[in-house]
Enzyme design. Structure first.
Site: not given
Ligand SMILES: O=C(O)C(=O)CO
Length: 344
Positions: A176, A261, A290, A309
């Site tokens: 958060m 991530r 990625e 992404h």
């Protein structure tokens, strides 16, 4: 004589009169192409810096290595290693785009007395929007719906084609920080029940502004949420935070959304959980690696949507990131406090 230079985002620096002086030499990977500095940012950057591409640097290392005082790291490039740092004796700052700093070895940089900055506030709104987009797209099966709509031999209104509702559902936010909180603000407008897990509990007034309930134990959040959204930084503590055990704690009807991530999730365990319907679905803006290899099982599952992404990929945000990076470099070279400095 000094003059006041105002950057577009309103940050002002009292700088030495630079007239007649050389602009600071700033190392970039390249202009344009994959990972390259955007071509439409170059005019702005060249008003502030003498940009040196990696190619130029390698061709004229003897002269340039002493000149370069900053690195402008646009989407993880150039790669920083000991050899590069050793060759830049006057390097003062590395400005990194985006909020995540998991690609940087902060200890190594600090051992060369190099300051580091990032752009957390520039990216938070768009990344939170992306979290909502993934949640809505996954629950209402937008990708499948599009495929159905454009298929030549489809039948419309199939009776068994149903999604799940977002409004009124429960959302568990893991992490958060600024982005997670912005997701909560958006989810409130969808009348969602918001749970969150964070290292530190937010202030009571921040919790009540979005109606968020703190779960000290992540297990409680996982067991109660229809959607689990990951917005934590990748650190040694959060690496593979969501593994087999955690996925098994989630509801079989739940969806996992990852905007942080890829490595925060044990991806093999996720594949298994999705194949065996331990959880219903996943919506991922991040994976590892990625991009995923084209034959990766995640790319074959119908209950997964993946985006490349693109959390911060809007024109305004990318421009703001570039301006923030410019401000940090200028402040550092002027010996002023560095906006968005990453402190160890
Ligand atoms: O800013 C970052 O680090 C991001 O990955 C945004 O998606």
């Amino acid at each position: 004589m000094g003059h006041l230079r105002t950057c577009p985002s309103g940050f002002s620096l009292l700088l030495q009169d630079m007239e007649g002086q050389e602009l600071p030499y700033v190392l970039i990977d390249r202009i344009g192409g994959k990972h390259g500095v955007y071509e439409d940012h170059v005019e702005f950057l060249e008003k502030h810096f003498r940009l040196v591409t990696m190619k130029e640097y390698l061709e004229n290392k003897t002269f340039l290595s002493k000149k370069i005082t900053a690195i402008y790291m646009w989407y993880y490039k150039p790669v920083i290693n000991e050899e590069l740092l050793q060759s830049l004796p006057n390097l003062k700052i590395l400005a990194s785009s985006g909020v995540g700093i998991d690609h940087l070895d902060l200890n190594l940089l600090s051992s060369y007395s190099v300051k580091v900055s990032n752009t957390p506030f520039a990216v938070s709104t768009d990344t939170a929007d992306m979290g909502m987009a993934l949640m809505l797209a996954s629950s209402r099966r937008l990708v499948e719906g599009y495929q159905l709509a454009v298929s030549p031999d489809t039948e419309y209104f199939p009776a068994d084609w149903l999604g799940a509702e977002v409004s009124g559902a429960s959302l568990g936010i893991v992490g958060m920080g600024t982005i997670g909180y912005k997701v909560a603000e958006r989810a409130k407008a969808f009348e969602m029940k918001i749970l969150y897990h964070n290292r530190n509990q937010r202030k009571k007034e921040e919790e009540s502004a979005v109606g968020a309930i703190y779960c000290k134990k992540i297990d409680d959040l996982l067991q109660q949420s229809d959607f689990v959204l990951l917005s934590v930084n990748l650190t040694p503590q959060t690496r593979k935070l969501i593994g087999k055990r955690e996925l098994e704690l989630m509801k079989p009807t739940a969806t996992l959304i990852n905007i942080s991530r890829g490595l925060v999730v044990d991806q093999d365990a996720l594949v298994e959980a999705l194949q065996n319907r331990v959880i219903k679905a996943a919506a991922l803006d991040v994976t590892y690696p990625e991009p995923l290899p084209r034959d990766h099982p995640l790319l074959k599952l119908k209950n997964v949507i993946i985006t490349p992404h693109i959390g911060s990929a809007t024109k305004k945000t990318r421009r703001r990131m570039m301006e923030n990076m410019t401000e940090s470099i200028e402040a550092s070279l002027a010996g002023l406090p560095v906006p968005n400095e990453v402190l160890q």
